[in-house]
Design a protein around this motif. Structure first.
Motif, PDB file in Angstrom:
ATOM      1  N   LEU A 220       0.825  -1.210   0.000  1.00  8.71           N
ATOM      2  CA  LEU A 220       0.000   0.000   0.000  1.00  8.71           C
ATOM      3  C   LEU A 220       0.859   1.260   0.000  1.00  8.71           C
ATOM      4  O   LEU A 220       0.549   2.241  -0.683  1.00  8.71           O
ATOM      5  N   ILE A 221       1.937   1.238   0.765  1.00 14.70           N
ATOM      6  CA  ILE A 221       2.815   2.411   0.843  1.00 14.70           C
ATOM      7  C   ILE A 221       3.615   2.582  -0.444  1.00 14.70           C
ATOM      8  O   ILE A 221       3.651   3.664  -1.037  1.00 14.70           O
ATOM      9  N   MET A 222       4.233   1.514  -0.909  1.00 10.39           N
ATOM     10  CA  MET A 222       5.121   1.629  -2.062  1.00 10.39           C
ATOM     11  C   MET A 222       4.365   1.835  -3.364  1.00 10.39           C
ATOM     12  O   MET A 222       4.915   2.358  -4.337  1.00 10.39           O
ATOM     13  N   ASP A 223       3.097   1.431  -3.414  1.00  8.54           N
ATOM     14  CA  ASP A 223       2.297   1.691  -4.611  1.00  8.54           C
ATOM     15  C   ASP A 223       1.855   3.141  -4.694  1.00  8.54           C
ATOM     16  O   ASP A 223       1.458   3.616  -5.758  1.00  8.54           O
ATOM     17  N   GLN A 224       1.886   3.849  -3.576  1.00  5.09           N
ATOM     18  CA  GLN A 224       1.388   5.213  -3.541  1.00  5.09           C
ATOM     19  C   GLN A 224       2.475   6.272  -3.654  1.00  5.09           C
ATOM     20  O   GLN A 224       2.210   7.398  -4.052  1.00  5.09           O
ATOM     21  N   THR A 225       3.702   5.918  -3.273  1.00  5.61           N
ATOM     22  CA  THR A 225       4.739   6.941  -3.223  1.00  5.61           C
ATOM     23  C   THR A 225       6.122   6.316  -3.320  1.00  5.61           C
ATOM     24  O   THR A 225       6.308   5.133  -2.979  1.00  5.61           O
ATOM     25  N   THR A 226       7.081   7.107  -3.798  1.00 10.42           N
ATOM     26  CA  THR A 226       8.489   6.695  -3.802  1.00 10.42           C
ATOM     27  C   THR A 226       9.242   7.335  -2.643  1.00 10.42           C
ATOM     28  O   THR A 226      10.475   7.303  -2.605  1.00 10.42           O
ATOM     29  N   GLN A 227       8.508   7.894  -1.701  1.00 13.72           N
ATOM     30  CA  GLN A 227       9.141   8.605  -0.592  1.00 13.72           C
ATOM     31  C   GLN A 227      10.116   7.749   0.212  1.00 13.72           C
ATOM     32  O   GLN A 227      11.206   8.225   0.570  1.00 13.72           O
ATOM     33  N   PRO A 228       9.784   6.482   0.537  1.00 10.14           N
ATOM     34  CA  PRO A 228      10.769   5.672   1.284  1.00 10.14           C
ATOM     35  C   PRO A 228      12.112   5.591   0.568  1.00 10.14           C
ATOM     36  O   PRO A 228      13.167   5.654   1.203  1.00 10.14           O
ATOM     37  N   LEU A 229      12.083   5.457  -0.760  1.00  9.41           N
ATOM     38  CA  LEU A 229      13.329   5.392  -1.515  1.00  9.41           C
ATOM     39  C   LEU A 229      14.084   6.710  -1.454  1.00  9.41           C
ATOM     40  O   LEU A 229      15.309   6.731  -1.281  1.00  9.41           O
ATOM     41  N   ARG A 230      13.367   7.827  -1.568  1.00 14.38           N
ATOM     42  CA  ARG A 230      14.019   9.133  -1.514  1.00 14.38           C
ATOM     43  C   ARG A 230      14.635   9.389  -0.139  1.00 14.38           C
ATOM     44  O   ARG A 230      15.744   9.914  -0.032  1.00 14.38           O
ATOM     45  N   VAL A 231      13.925   9.029   0.921  1.00 15.70           N
ATOM     46  CA  VAL A 231      14.421   9.253   2.277  1.00 15.70           C
ATOM     47  C   VAL A 231      15.719   8.479   2.504  1.00 15.70           C
ATOM     48  O   VAL A 231      16.726   9.024   2.988  1.00 15.70           O
ATOM     49  N   PHE A 267      27.470   1.603   4.355  1.00 18.05           N
ATOM     50  CA  PHE A 267      27.292   0.334   3.644  1.00 18.05           C
ATOM     51  C   PHE A 267      25.886  -0.224   3.873  1.00 18.05           C
ATOM     52  O   PHE A 267      25.215  -0.681   2.941  1.00 18.05           O
ATOM     53  N   VAL A 268      25.440  -0.174   5.131  1.00 15.67           N
ATOM     54  CA  VAL A 268      24.089  -0.657   5.447  1.00 15.67           C
ATOM     55  C   VAL A 268      23.039   0.174   4.707  1.00 15.67           C
ATOM     56  O   VAL A 268      22.068  -0.357   4.163  1.00 15.67           O
ATOM     57  N   SER A 269      23.228   1.498   4.687  1.00 16.70           N
ATOM     58  CA  SER A 269      22.275   2.369   4.012  1.00 16.70           C
ATOM     59  C   SER A 269      22.193   2.060   2.521  1.00 16.70           C
ATOM     60  O   SER A 269      21.116   2.036   1.928  1.00 16.70           O
ATOM     61  N   ILE A 270      23.344   1.814   1.913  1.00 14.46           N
ATOM     62  CA  ILE A 270      23.362   1.471   0.491  1.00 14.46           C
ATOM     63  C   ILE A 270      22.625   0.157   0.243  1.00 14.46           C
ATOM     64  O   ILE A 270      21.884   0.016  -0.740  1.00 14.46           O
ATOM     65  N   ALA A 271      22.812  -0.792   1.142  1.00 12.38           N
ATOM     66  CA  ALA A 271      22.115  -2.073   0.995  1.00 12.38           C
ATOM     67  C   ALA A 271      20.604  -1.880   1.059  1.00 12.38           C
ATOM     68  O   ALA A 271      19.847  -2.492   0.302  1.00 12.38           O
ATOM     69  N   VAL A 272      20.149  -1.000   1.981  1.00  9.45           N
ATOM     70  CA  VAL A 272      18.716  -0.722   2.089  1.00  9.45           C
ATOM     71  C   VAL A 272      18.195  -0.055   0.824  1.00  9.45           C
ATOM     72  O   VAL A 272      17.115  -0.379   0.319  1.00  9.45           O
ATOM     73  N   VAL A 273      18.951   0.891   0.287  1.00 10.00           N
ATOM     74  CA  VAL A 273      18.557   1.557  -0.959  1.00 10.00           C
ATOM     75  C   VAL A 273      18.404   0.544  -2.083  1.00 10.00           C
ATOM     76  O   VAL A 273      17.425   0.560  -2.841  1.00 10.00           O
ATOM     77  N   LEU A 274      19.384  -0.348  -2.219  1.00  9.15           N
ATOM     78  CA  LEU A 274      19.315  -1.358  -3.271  1.00  9.15           C
ATOM     79  C   LEU A 274      18.098  -2.261  -3.097  1.00  9.15           C
ATOM     80  O   LEU A 274      17.438  -2.646  -4.074  1.00  9.15           O
ATOM     81  N   ALA A 275      17.770  -2.593  -1.845  1.00  8.40           N
ATOM     82  CA  ALA A 275      16.594  -3.421  -1.582  1.00  8.40           C
ATOM     83  C   ALA A 275      15.313  -2.697  -1.988  1.00  8.40           C
ATOM     84  O   ALA A 275      14.411  -3.286  -2.604  1.00  8.40           O
ATOM     85  N   LEU A 276      15.228  -1.394  -1.653  1.00  6.59           N
ATOM     86  CA  LEU A 276      14.053  -0.628  -2.034  1.00  6.59           C
ATOM     87  C   LEU A 276      13.948  -0.475  -3.548  1.00  6.59           C
ATOM     88  O   LEU A 276      12.853  -0.568  -4.117  1.00  6.59           O
ATOM     89  N   ILE A 277      15.070  -0.241  -4.203  1.00  5.99           N
ATOM     90  CA  ILE A 277      15.058  -0.147  -5.660  1.00  5.99           C
ATOM     91  C   ILE A 277      14.541  -1.452  -6.274  1.00  5.99           C
ATOM     92  O   ILE A 277      13.738  -1.453  -7.217  1.00  5.99           O
ATOM     93  N   ALA A 278      14.999  -2.562  -5.726  1.00  5.73           N
ATOM     94  CA  ALA A 278      14.534  -3.858  -6.228  1.00  5.73           C
ATOM     95  C   ALA A 278      13.028  -4.014  -6.053  1.00  5.73           C
ATOM     96  O   ALA A 278      12.332  -4.531  -6.939  1.00  5.73           O
ATOM     97  N   GLU A 279      12.491  -3.555  -4.901  1.00  2.00           N
ATOM     98  CA  GLU A 279      11.055  -3.633  -4.662  1.00  2.00           C
ATOM     99  C   GLU A 279      10.279  -2.797  -5.672  1.00  2.00           C
ATOM    100  O   GLU A 279       9.280  -3.231  -6.248  1.00  2.00           O
ATOM    101  N   TYR A 280      10.734  -1.569  -5.901  1.00  5.30           N
ATOM    102  CA  TYR A 280      10.036  -0.695  -6.838  1.00  5.30           C
ATOM    103  C   TYR A 280      10.127  -1.223  -8.265  1.00  5.30           C
ATOM    104  O   TYR A 280       9.140  -1.218  -9.008  1.00  5.30           O
ATOM    105  N   VAL A 281      11.301  -1.674  -8.665  1.00  7.96           N
ATOM    106  CA  VAL A 281      11.454  -2.222 -10.012  1.00  7.96           C
ATOM    107  C   VAL A 281      10.582  -3.467 -10.183  1.00  7.96           C
ATOM    108  O   VAL A 281       9.934  -3.656 -11.222  1.00  7.96           O
ATOM    109  N   GLY A 282      10.540  -4.299  -9.144  1.00  4.26           N
ATOM    110  CA  GLY A 282       9.685  -5.474  -9.199  1.00  4.26           C
ATOM    111  C   GLY A 282       8.219  -5.107  -9.328  1.00  4.26           C
ATOM    112  O   GLY A 282       7.470  -5.738 -10.079  1.00  4.26           O
ATOM    113  N   GLY A 283       7.788  -4.065  -8.589  1.00  6.39           N
ATOM    114  CA  GLY A 283       6.404  -3.621  -8.693  1.00  6.39           C
ATOM    115  C   GLY A 283       6.062  -3.097 -10.071  1.00  6.39           C
ATOM    116  O   GLY A 283       5.002  -3.395 -10.623  1.00  6.39           O
ATOM    117  N   VAL A 284       6.968  -2.317 -10.654  1.00  2.08           N
ATOM    118  CA  VAL A 284       6.748  -1.799 -12.007  1.00  2.08           C
ATOM    119  C   VAL A 284       6.687  -2.942 -13.014  1.00  2.08           C
ATOM    120  O   VAL A 284       5.823  -2.973 -13.904  1.00  2.08           O
TER     121      VAL A 284
END
Length: 340
Positions: A220-231, A267-284
């Motif tokens: 529900l959150i990721m379908d509505q906004t890309t804010q988590p990725l930007r943050v 390093f941890v932050s980059i890993a989280v970003v990559l995980a979020l990118i994967a989620e968004y790309v998967g949703g698209v």
């Protein structure tokens, strides 16, 4: 009695057999005294064999029950969407058999006729739910409404009554994931909340399993906004800047070990970003697939002949009947002329 056709859509999943009979009987008792025409559309979304057997028995008893069997379990939201796609009522009421009381149908219906296009249910309390679940729900609704600003009513349920126009607006959205509680606000029609206390027919806790609840909140959150990725992206940038600054200071002081902590955080932050990118790309990717949101395995209507004193379709007027007869006669004469 009001001259309208009401369609009641109810998804069935898991062990719904213990609730479906009582639900249909109570719903029938309410509808008979409310409107002249009605139907109950039951959607099998992975219901047990016992539940299917009980529904087949209901088809033998009532002349207004329809049964839509999906090919597999697609989820509650998709099952409701399938029911909305086939419902023919002037007003459509969505209910969950295990928790929504049919006795409130007249109040939902009256408000939808006079005050709003969509009347949606809101829980009066969540006291029967575990503390961790209530806390998680509070955090979720705060985030999606205050931060994402998705306009999703807090503690809203699937119980709602929609006008034909409101129902059509939702069915026109062909997104694979049609989240009814979000679309109620998205379509922009007049809406009104109706507080009520859910019931419990099955005796099981009326909450989603933890994994399903977390996945639904994420979707529900990721379908509505890309804010988590930007943050998280900004967190990575700030961590990188801080790491460079601390490294320079540590180098000047001869203590490079100090920067290792920030390096690990980065390093941890980059890993989280990559995980979020994967989620968004998967949703698209999922939304771009040319696939149906669901597939219908079987569709059954009542096996009982319609009674003369009540039908579940609006009867044609005498003028309409005459027009149909005239058109049929004209078509017959044209075919006869063609044969000549």
């Amino acid at each position: 009695m009001i001259e309208s056709l009401i369609s009641v859509v109810a998804p069935l999943e898991g062990d719904a057999g213990s609730a479906v009979e009582a639900f249909v009987e109570e719903t029938v008792a309410v509808l008979r005294g409310l409107v002249s025409h009605y139907e109950i559309v039951l959607v099998d979304d992975g219901a047990s064999d016992d539940a299917v057997k009980r529904v087949r028995a209901l088809l033998e008893r009532y002349d207004f029950v329809r049964f839509l069997r999906l090919s597999r379990h697609f989820g509650e939201e998709t099952a409701i969407a399938a029911g909305l796609d086939v419902a023919i009522g002037d007003y459509v009421i969505v209910m969950l058999p295990n928790m929504d009381p049919p006795a409130l149908i007249p109040q939902f219906f009256e408000r939808a006729r006079t005050d709003a296009d969509i009347v949606y249910g809101v829980r009066l309390h969540r006291k029967n739910e575990p503390i961790w679940y209530r806390l998680g729900a509070r955090v979720f609704y705060w985030y999606i409404n205050s931060v994402v600003k998705a306009g999703m009513p807090a503690d809203s349920t699937q119980y709602r009554c929609m006008s034909r126009q409101g129902g059509n607006a939702i069915t026109q959205i062909r997104d694979p994931d049609r989240y009814l509680r979000l679309l109620t606000s998205y379509i922009g029609f007049r809406k009104q909340a109706f507080p009520y206390a859910p019931i419990n027919r099955t005796g099981h806790p009326p909450i989603r399993p933890k994994r399903e609840a977390v996945n639904l909140a994420r979707a529900l959150i990721m379908d509505q906004t890309t804010q988590p990725l930007r943050v998280v992206s900004w967190v990575v940038v700030l961590a990188a800047v801080a790491d460079v600054a601390v490294t320079l200071v540590a180098y000047a002081a001869g203590r490079l070990e100090v920067s290792r902590v920030l390096g690990a955080l980065q390093f941890v932050s980059i890993a989280v970003v990559l995980a979020l990118i994967a989620e968004y790309v998967g949703g698209v990717s999922r939304r771009m697939r040319d696939r149906q949101a669901y597939y219908v395995r079987e569709e059954h209507t009542s096996s009982v002949l319609l009674r003369e004193d009540r039908t579940n379709v609006v009867a044609a007027t005498q003028d309409e009947t005459a027009e149909v007869a005239g058109a049929a006669a004209l078509g017959g004469s044209l075919r006869a002329h063609d044969r000549r």
